[in-house]
Scaffold this motif. Structure first.
Motif, PDB file in Angstrom:
ATOM      1  N   CYS A 136     -26.055  18.318  87.107  1.00  7.95           N
ATOM      2  CA  CYS A 136     -25.588  17.029  87.721  1.00  7.95           C
ATOM      3  C   CYS A 136     -24.003  16.953  87.487  1.00  7.95           C
ATOM      4  CB  CYS A 136     -26.318  15.920  87.428  1.00  7.95           C
ATOM      5  SG  CYS A 136     -28.190  15.929  87.603  1.00  7.95           S
ATOM      6  N   ILE A 137     -23.452  17.502  86.697  1.00  6.92           N
ATOM      7  CA  ILE A 137     -22.283  17.332  86.170  1.00  6.92           C
ATOM      8  C   ILE A 137     -21.360  18.590  86.650  1.00  6.92           C
ATOM      9  CG2 ILE A 137     -20.612  16.987  84.044  1.00  6.92           C
ATOM     10  CD1 ILE A 137     -23.226  16.134  82.529  1.00  6.92           C
ATOM     11  N   VAL A 138     -21.812  19.681  86.517  1.00  3.57           N
ATOM     12  CA  VAL A 138     -20.910  20.783  86.987  1.00  3.57           C
ATOM     13  C   VAL A 138     -20.905  21.332  88.093  1.00  3.57           C
ATOM     14  CG1 VAL A 138     -20.718  23.354  86.384  1.00  3.57           C
ATOM     15  CG2 VAL A 138     -21.384  21.726  84.439  1.00  3.57           C
ATOM     16  N   ASP A 139     -19.713  21.612  88.933  1.00  3.78           N
ATOM     17  CA  ASP A 139     -19.583  22.122  90.093  1.00  3.78           C
ATOM     18  C   ASP A 139     -19.634  23.513  90.126  1.00  3.78           C
ATOM     19  OD1 ASP A 139     -18.331  19.612  91.797  1.00  3.78           O
ATOM     20  OD2 ASP A 139     -17.746  19.295  89.778  1.00  3.78           O
ATOM     21  N   GLY A 140     -19.304  24.227  89.219  1.00  4.93           N
ATOM     22  CA  GLY A 140     -19.335  25.707  89.143  1.00  4.93           C
ATOM     23  C   GLY A 140     -19.457  26.243  87.688  1.00  4.93           C
ATOM     24  N   TYR A 141     -20.121  27.576  87.466  1.00  4.67           N
ATOM     25  CA  TYR A 141     -20.267  27.993  86.321  1.00  4.67           C
ATOM     26  C   TYR A 141     -19.425  29.358  86.159  1.00  4.67           C
ATOM     27  CZ  TYR A 141     -24.280  25.076  85.267  1.00  4.67           C
ATOM     28  OH  TYR A 141     -25.349  23.930  85.114  1.00  4.67           O
ATOM     29  N   VAL A 142     -19.107  29.872  85.232  1.00  4.08           N
ATOM     30  CA  VAL A 142     -18.344  31.191  84.993  1.00  4.08           C
ATOM     31  C   VAL A 142     -19.162  31.996  84.122  1.00  4.08           C
ATOM     32  CG1 VAL A 142     -16.482  32.446  83.976  1.00  4.08           C
ATOM     33  CG2 VAL A 142     -15.995  30.383  85.505  1.00  4.08           C
ATOM     34  N   ALA A 143     -19.570  33.026  84.248  1.00  2.00           N
ATOM     35  CA  ALA A 143     -20.124  34.218  83.654  1.00  2.00           C
ATOM     36  C   ALA A 143     -19.208  35.141  83.182  1.00  2.00           C
ATOM     37  CB  ALA A 143     -21.439  34.803  84.350  1.00  2.00           C
ATOM     38  N   ILE A 144     -19.392  35.687  81.898  1.00  2.00           N
ATOM     39  CA  ILE A 144     -18.512  36.372  81.323  1.00  2.00           C
ATOM     40  C   ILE A 144     -18.950  37.896  81.306  1.00  2.00           C
ATOM     41  CG2 ILE A 144     -17.252  34.703  80.161  1.00  2.00           C
ATOM     42  CD1 ILE A 144     -18.364  35.742  77.460  1.00  2.00           C
ATOM     43  N   SER A 145     -19.998  38.143  81.287  1.00  2.00           N
ATOM     44  CA  SER A 145     -20.702  39.405  81.504  1.00  2.00           C
ATOM     45  C   SER A 145     -21.913  39.256  82.100  1.00  2.00           C
ATOM     46  CB  SER A 145     -21.049  39.730  79.805  1.00  2.00           C
ATOM     47  OG  SER A 145     -22.265  38.964  79.418  1.00  2.00           O
ATOM     48  N   ASP A 146     -22.502  40.547  82.472  1.00  2.00           N
ATOM     49  CA  ASP A 146     -23.825  40.933  83.151  1.00  2.00           C
ATOM     50  C   ASP A 146     -24.974  40.144  82.511  1.00  2.00           C
ATOM     51  OD1 ASP A 146     -22.723  42.478  85.055  1.00  2.00           O
ATOM     52  OD2 ASP A 146     -23.011  44.515  84.147  1.00  2.00           O
ATOM     53  N   GLN A 147     -24.875  40.088  81.306  1.00  2.00           N
ATOM     54  CA  GLN A 147     -26.161  39.290  80.461  1.00  2.00           C
ATOM     55  C   GLN A 147     -25.925  37.989  80.509  1.00  2.00           C
ATOM     56  OE1 GLN A 147     -28.865  40.751  78.999  1.00  2.00           O
ATOM     57  NE2 GLN A 147     -29.697  38.897  78.439  1.00  2.00           N
ATOM     58  N   CYS A 148     -24.593  37.288  80.431  1.00  2.89           N
ATOM     59  CA  CYS A 148     -24.557  36.014  80.655  1.00  2.89           C
ATOM     60  C   CYS A 148     -24.743  35.512  82.059  1.00  2.89           C
ATOM     61  CB  CYS A 148     -23.032  35.637  80.227  1.00  2.89           C
ATOM     62  SG  CYS A 148     -22.583  35.958  78.348  1.00  2.89           S
ATOM     63  N   GLU A 149     -24.596  36.318  82.918  1.00  2.00           N
ATOM     64  CA  GLU A 149     -24.753  35.976  84.454  1.00  2.00           C
ATOM     65  C   GLU A 149     -26.134  35.876  84.607  1.00  2.00           C
ATOM     66  OE1 GLU A 149     -23.390  37.039  88.945  1.00  2.00           O
ATOM     67  OE2 GLU A 149     -23.909  38.648  87.374  1.00  2.00           O
TER      68      GLU A 149
END
Length: 378
Positions: A136-149
């Protein structure tokens, strides 16, 4: 563009180093970055000297650096009020939280601009149910690796952008190393915490030293970093051939002095220190865990070993240090791999994401067009 990046505190951790590197790159590209910490370093058990050095470096690079000094993380109204005051001064066009701790105060502060979250690990430090609020707060996420994604895709309901981590240009070297020193230095860098599993490196130290001694060589093992487990590690390290350096602001110099980089973590996101090592031309021996596996290709730029296996760790380090031709090839491979992780590319990818989110928000909240009266003669 005015960019506000939020961290927990100014410390020498990978996420914090990335944020400071990005702030310098944003300022160099003509933007107005600010790095805002939720707490003073001492309030969360980090080194005040490191905090002072990092804030000075950010300011020297053309960015703003400030701390809210929040001592009680559970005081949400007080945190939101302090954050709102800071944001009124910064007047950001976009906010990038590099700590999930920032999201609840942000929700109460209602900044009215796009919010981005990067979770810098392959494990969650909060209940998965928290994503119901984060979404509800975030407009977008950033993943720094395949596992994080993969982790984010299981919970996030907003767009996810993969942006690889990067290291500062001061680590960059132009030439590979021809061979390890006769009496090599092995370096580990990172927060002293359960995740990093430095006790395994302590247990590997004696077998490594013995293996090199059989060839008429000695070794020095150094760990740069502070953190919640430092006192306990110091007790365990007594009598072992390991030097605990504590928090350091000269990691680039330590990399240049080292012959081999080692990471013995039980889990990772995508360690900045490993990118710094590769940029420095250091072969890497690391545990075969998420994040590390995406950085280290066995036989190309280093070796992977099972986690919590001091015998395998000692053997891999001795093997890399004992073969000059192999060592030189791994150093060349490290520099090739490092080209993927330039701070310039990382900053450009973040700026593209910010522009897209700002434009999407502008369109979403733009007033509807006013209908033009139609003349009877038309």
């Amino acid at each position: 563009m005015r960019i506000c990046s939020i961290i927990t505190s100014f410390t020498s951790g990978g996420a914090e180093m990335l944020v400071c590197n990005l702030a310098e790159a944003f300022a160099g590209a003509g933007h107005q970055p600010a790095v805002l910490s939720l707490s003073h370093a001492a309030q969360v058990g980090n080194a005040p000297d490191t905090e002072a050095a990092m804030m000075a470096r950010v300011r020297a690079g053309g960015a703003t650096a400030l701390s809210l000094g929040l001592a009680n993380r559970n005081n949400l109204p007080g945190g939101a009020l302090a954050l709102r005051r800071a944001l009124r001064t910064i007047r950001p066009d976009v906010i990038h939280a590099h700590s999930a701790r920032a999201l609840l105060p942000l929700a109460l502060a209602m900044p009215g601009v796009p919010v981005v979250l990067t979770h810098h690990n392959s494990r969650l430090s909060f209940p998965p149910s928290a994503f119901a609020l984060f979404n509800c707060i975030v407009d977008g996420y950033v993943a720094i690796s395949d596992q994080c994604e993969t982790l984010l895709r299981g919970h996030a309901r907003k767009p996810i952008r993969m942006i690889l981590n990067a290291a500062g240009a001061r680590f960059r070297t132009g030439q590979p190393r021809a061979a390890a020193g006769r009496d090599p230095t092995i370096l580990a860098v990172g927060t002293v915490s359960a995740q990093k599993d430095y006790p395994t490196l302590l247990r590997a130290a004696r077998p490594l030293v013995d293996a090199l001694a059989a060839r008429g060589r000695s070794a020095r093992i150094r760990i740069a970093g502070a953190g919640p487990e430092f006192g306990r590690l110091a007790v365990q390290a007594a009598g072992e051939p390991v030097e605990l350096l504590g928090a350091r602001s000269d990691v680039d110099a330590l990399m240049r002095q080292a012959d081999l980089f080692v990471n013995c973590s039980l889990w990772e996101g995508f360690p900045i220190a490993m990118i710094e090592a590769a940029m420095s031309g250091l072969p890497i021996v690391a545990t075969a865990v998420a994040g590390n596996r995406e950085m280290v290709s066995p036989g190309v730029n280093g070796q992977l070993v099972p986690p919590s296996d001091p015998a395998a760790l000692a053997l891999a380090m001795a093997d890399v240090l004992g073969d000059d031709a192999r060592y030189a090839a791994l150093s060349q491979g490290a520099l090739r791999v490092a080209r993927r992780f330039s701070i310039e590319n990382c900053a450009a990818a973040h700026l593209d994401l910010y522009r897209e989110l700002i434009e999407a928000r502008r369109l979403r909240f733009a007033p509807p067009p006013v209908a033009r009266p139609v003349s009877p003669c038309e």
